[in-house]
Design an enzyme around this catalytic site. Structure first.
Site, mmCIF file in Angstrom:
data_model
loop_
_atom_site.group_PDB
_atom_site.id
_atom_site.type_symbol
_atom_site.label_atom_id
_atom_site.label_comp_id
_atom_site.label_asym_id
_atom_site.label_seq_id
_atom_site.Cartn_x
_atom_site.Cartn_y
_atom_site.Cartn_z
ATOM 1 N N LYS A 266 108.911 31.303 10.335
ATOM 2 C CA LYS A 266 107.545 31.453 10.855
ATOM 3 C C LYS A 266 107.214 30.269 11.764
ATOM 4 C CE LYS A 266 102.691 31.591 9.249
ATOM 5 N NZ LYS A 266 101.780 31.598 8.082
ATOM 6 N N LYS A 278 89.376 29.630 8.912
ATOM 7 C CA LYS A 278 89.587 28.780 7.743
ATOM 8 C C LYS A 278 88.466 27.745 7.642
ATOM 9 C CE LYS A 278 94.655 28.823 7.534
ATOM 10 N NZ LYS A 278 94.769 29.416 6.190
ATOM 11 N N ASP A 289 102.169 24.999 10.226
ATOM 12 C CA ASP A 289 102.461 26.404 9.945
ATOM 13 C C ASP A 289 103.688 26.901 10.726
ATOM 14 O OD1 ASP A 289 101.774 28.479 8.297
ATOM 15 O OD2 ASP A 289 100.254 29.340 9.639
ATOM 16 N N GLU A 350 98.221 36.204 8.940
ATOM 17 C CA GLU A 350 98.874 36.496 10.217
ATOM 18 C C GLU A 350 100.388 36.312 10.165
ATOM 19 O OE1 GLU A 350 97.784 33.609 9.418
ATOM 20 O OE2 GLU A 350 99.506 32.401 9.990
ATOM 21 N N ARG A 352 102.633 37.244 8.073
ATOM 22 C CA ARG A 352 103.374 38.474 7.770
ATOM 23 C C ARG A 352 103.365 39.436 8.946
ATOM 24 N NH1 ARG A 352 99.567 39.403 2.638
ATOM 25 N NH2 ARG A 352 99.518 37.133 2.822
HETATM 26 N N1 BES Z 1 99.523 29.512 6.827
HETATM 27 C C1 BES Z 1 98.720 30.063 5.819
HETATM 28 C C2 BES Z 1 99.198 29.738 4.410
HETATM 29 C C3 BES Z 1 98.963 28.332 3.922
HETATM 30 C C4 BES Z 1 97.696 27.919 3.547
HETATM 31 C C5 BES Z 1 100.003 27.467 3.770
HETATM 32 C C6 BES Z 1 97.491 26.643 3.073
HETATM 33 C C7 BES Z 1 99.810 26.198 3.265
HETATM 34 C C8 BES Z 1 98.553 25.775 2.927
HETATM 35 C C9 BES Z 1 98.681 31.582 5.943
HETATM 36 O O1 BES Z 1 98.727 32.079 7.222
HETATM 37 C C10 BES Z 1 97.397 32.028 5.341
HETATM 38 O O2 BES Z 1 96.378 31.703 5.873
HETATM 39 N N2 BES Z 1 97.471 32.763 4.232
HETATM 40 C C11 BES Z 1 96.310 33.205 3.564
HETATM 41 C C12 BES Z 1 96.571 34.612 3.088
HETATM 42 C C13 BES Z 1 95.348 35.297 2.527
HETATM 43 C C14 BES Z 1 94.347 35.548 3.636
HETATM 44 C C15 BES Z 1 95.773 36.579 1.887
HETATM 45 C C16 BES Z 1 96.035 32.269 2.403
HETATM 46 O O3 BES Z 1 96.985 31.822 1.756
HETATM 47 O O4 BES Z 1 94.874 31.935 2.174
HETATM 48 ZN ZN ZN Z 2 99.593 30.907 8.623
HETATM 49 MN MN MN Z 3 96.771 32.214 8.062
#
Ligand code: BES
Ligand code: ZN
Ligand code: MN
Length: 495
Positions: A266, A278, A289, A350, A352
Site C-alpha cells: 500500500k 480523520k 501510510d 481507502e 482496500r
Molecule cells: N491508513 C489507515 C489505517 C491506520 C490508522 C493505520 C491509524 C495506522 C494508524 C486506513 O486507511 C484507515 O483509515 N482505516 C480505517 C478503516 C475504517 C474506516 C473501517 C481505520 O482503521 O480507522
Molecule cells: Zn490509509
Molecule cells: Mn484511511
C-alpha cells in the site's frame, strides 16, 4: 559504514574498541579470556569489583587499556553462561551499539558473533550484528539544520574463526543488502507527504531500476489504469491533486518459466481520510501510510543486491486520500477492475480500494504466491498493539512459511482468522460488497474484503499498521517488515 570479517587472532588487532562478552557469575567468553590474559587480569578485576554484573545488556566501557594495542574494551553482559536465545543475542547487540553514541570511537572489532545462540549459525549471527547496528545508526536528518550524527563509527569488523569464514562472509553480504533495503524503506517512510508523493515514489522506483539492471520498472499512469478498469483505485486519487501511480518492479533472478512471488505494498503517501476526514490529532503520522509500498522497494533492493535466484514482482498502488469536491463520498458505488461493485460507506477505508484492483491486476503474472503489506487498519493496533504485524491469508503453507521467516528475522507476526462468518459484515444493500464491515473485528473484515479479490491464487495479507513506524518521542519508521520479507525470500531461494 564499512563491515568486514576479521579472522586474525585477538592479540594482534588494532582498533579503537574491542567488544567482548561476559557472563553472570564472573564467567568470561573465550574472547574475554584471551584479553584478560593479555592485560594482567584486567577484566577479572573489574568483574570481581562488581563494576559489571554480566546481566543481559549490561555494558562497561574500559577507556584505557594499559600496555595494549587496544585503545578500549567494551564489556557486554550476555547473561547466564549457556546458549543465548535469539532475542537475548539481539538485546546484547543493541546494548553494545548504543554505547558508541556520542563517542569519538571510529573503528570497532566485535567478537559477539562467537557467542553460542540457539539454532543459529555464524551466518545469521553475523548478519544480525549488521542489521542491529545499522538500525541504531540510522537517523532521518535530511531537514535538520544541524545534521550532526550521533556516531563517529566508520568501520566495524566482526570476528570469525577461519573454519567459518565462508558463512561469515555470506552473513556480511546478506546483512549489508538487507540493511540497505531497510534504510531505503525507512528513508522513504520518514519523508513528509509534501515531498514523498506518488510521483516521487515512482521516481525512486525508476532510480532503483537504473542502479539494478535486474530490476525492470514500469509505471502505470491514471490513463493506463482507466483502460484496465481500475475504478476502485482511481476513485481514491480523484480526490487528490497528485496523480495516482501503479508502480511495478519486475525482478527476474530465477528460471524464465518459474512463477513469480508477487509483493504488493500500500502506497498511500498521505491519508487524510477523504470526506470521512480523520481527526487532527496524530494525523501527521498518516504520511506513513505508504510504508507497505516502501517495504516492497526495500525488499526488492535487497533481493537484487543478493542476486536471489527467484522471480519477484513488486506492485505499489500509490495515491493520496484527500477531501475534495471530486473525492469519493459515502454512498458512492464503484466498479472495481474485477467487475465487483463496491459501496463506499467510509472514504477512510481507502487502502482496500487501492489493493483490490492491484490484487486483480496481479493475476496476470500467474503468481506462485501473492503477499500484500499494508498499514490497513487502526483496529490492528487495538488487537495486537505494536509488537507483531497481523497476518491473514487463504493458504496455510504460505502463512506458516511467513511465520517461520518472521521467527528467524525477529520481525514477528500473529495470525488472525479469516473465517467466512466474518464475510457477512461486508454485505451492502446496493452493491456487491461494502468497503467497511462495521465496528467489530476491523482487521479481519478488511482482510475479508481483500480476500474476495484474491480467490485465484495463494495469498497472504500483512497488516503493518502497528509495526511500520514508532509513535511518540521516538517517532520514526522501523523498516518493518523488510526483515521478515527478505528472510522469506532467502528461505524460498535457499531453504
Ligand atoms: N491508513 C489507515 C489505517 C491506520 C490508522 C493505520 C491509524 C495506522 C494508524 C486506513 O486507511 C484507515 O483509515 N482505516 C480505517 C478503516 C475504517 C474506516 C473501517 C481505520 O482503521 O480507522
Ligand atoms: Zn490509509
Ligand atoms: Mn484511511
Amino acid at each position: 559504514m564499512e563491515y568486514t570479517i576479521e579472522t586474525a587472532s585477538l592479540d594482534t588487532l588494532h582498533s579503537d574498541c574491542l567488544i567482548v562478552g561476559v557472563y553472570l557469575n564472573k564467567e568470561l567468553s573465550t574472547a574475554a579470556q584471551t584479553i584478560d590474559q593479555n592485560t594482567q587480569g584486567l577484566i577479572s578485576q573489574l568483574l570481581n569489583r562488581g563494576d559489571i554484573s554480566g546481566k543481559v545488556g549490561d555494558t562497561l566501557l574500559i577507556n584505557v587499556v594499559p600496555d595494549s594495542q587496544l585503545e578500549r574494551i567494551l564489556l557486554v553482559g550476555l547473561g547466564e553462561n549457556k546458549p543465548l536465545t535469539s532475542k537475548i543475542y539481539r538485546k546484547t547487540l543493541s546494548a553494545a551499539i548504543n554505547v558508541f553514541k556520542k563517542t569519538t570511537i571510529k573503528t570497532v572489532v566485535c567478537t559477539l558473533a562467537d557467542a553460542e545462540v540457539i539454532a543459529s549459525d555464524r551466518q545469521w549471527k553475523t548478519r544480525q550484528i549488521i542489521e542491529i547496528f545499522n538500525d541504531a545508526l540510522y537517523k532521518f536528518n535530511a531537514y535538520l539544520a544541524n545534521k550532526e550524527v550521533d556516531f563517529a563509527l566508520e568501520k566495524i569488523s566482526i570476528t570469525a574463526p577461519e573454519a567459518e569464514l565462508s558463512l561469515a562472509n555470506t552473513g556480511i553480504t546478506q546483512g549489508k543488502a538487507i540493511a540497505e533495503g531497510i534504510n531505503l524503506t525507512k528513508l522513504l517512510s520518514d519523508l513528509p507527504g509534501n515531498v514523498c508523493t506518488p510521483t516521487y515514489l515512482a521516481e525512486q522506483a525508476l532510480a532503483l531500476g537504473e542502479k539494478y539492471p535486474s530490476l525492470a520498472i514500469h509505471i502505470l499512469e491514471e490513463v493506463d489504469m482507466a483502460e484496465l478498469g481500475m475504478g476502485a483505485l482511481l476513485s481514491v486519487s480523484r480526490g487528490s491533486r497528485q496523480p495516482a501511480k501503479l508502480i511495478s518492479l519486475n525482478y527476474q533472478g530465477g528460471d524464465a518459466n518459474a512463477k513469480p512471488i508477487v509483493l504488493i505494498g500500500k502506497g498511500l503517501t498521505f491519508d487524510a481520510g477523504g470526506i470521512s476526514l480523520k481527526p487532527g490529532l496524530g494525523m501527521d503520522e498518516m504520511k506513513y501510510d505508504m510504508c507497505g509500498g516502501a517495504t516492497v522497494l526495500g525488499s526488492l533492493l535487497a533481493a537484487a543486491e543478493m542476486k536471489l535466484p527467484l522471480n519477484i514482482v513488486g506492485l505499489i498502488p500509490s495515491s493520496e486520500n484527500m477531501p475534495d469536491g471530486d473525492a469519493n463520498k459515502p454512498g458512492d458505488i464503484l466498479i472495481s477492475m474485477s467487475g465487483k461493485t463496491i459501496e463506499v460507506l467510509n472514504t477512510d477505508a481507502e487502502g482496500r480500494l487501492l489493493l483490490c484492483d492491484t490484487l486483480t491486476y496481479a493475476e496476470r503474472f500467474n503468481p506462485d504466491v501473492v503477499i500484500d503489506m499494508a498499514t490497513l487498519t487502526g483496529a490492528c493496533l487495538v488487537a495486537l498493539g505494536r509488537v507483531p504485524s497481523g497476518l491473514l491469508g487463504n493458504n496455510d503453507d504460505l502463512c506458516n512459511a511467513l511465520i517461520a521467516a518472521s521467527e528467524t528475522a525477529n520481525d514477528s507476526l500473529w495470525r488472525l482468522p479469516l473465517w467466512e462468518e466474518y464475510q457477512e459484515q461486508l454485505k451492502s444493500n446496493f452493491a456487491d460488497l461494502a468497503n467497511i464491515g462495521g465496528k467489530d473485528a476491523g482487521t479481519i473484515t478488511a482482510a475479508c474484503f481483500l480476500s474476495q479479490f484474491a480467490e485465484s491464487f495463494n495469498w497472504a495479507h500483512l497488516d503493518i499498521a502497528g509495526t511500520a513506524w514508532r509513535t511518540g518521542q521516538n517517532k520514526g519508521a522501523t523498516g518493518r517488515p523488510v526483515p521478515l520479507i527478505t528472510q522469506y525470500l532467502l528461505n524460498r531461494a535457499y531453504g
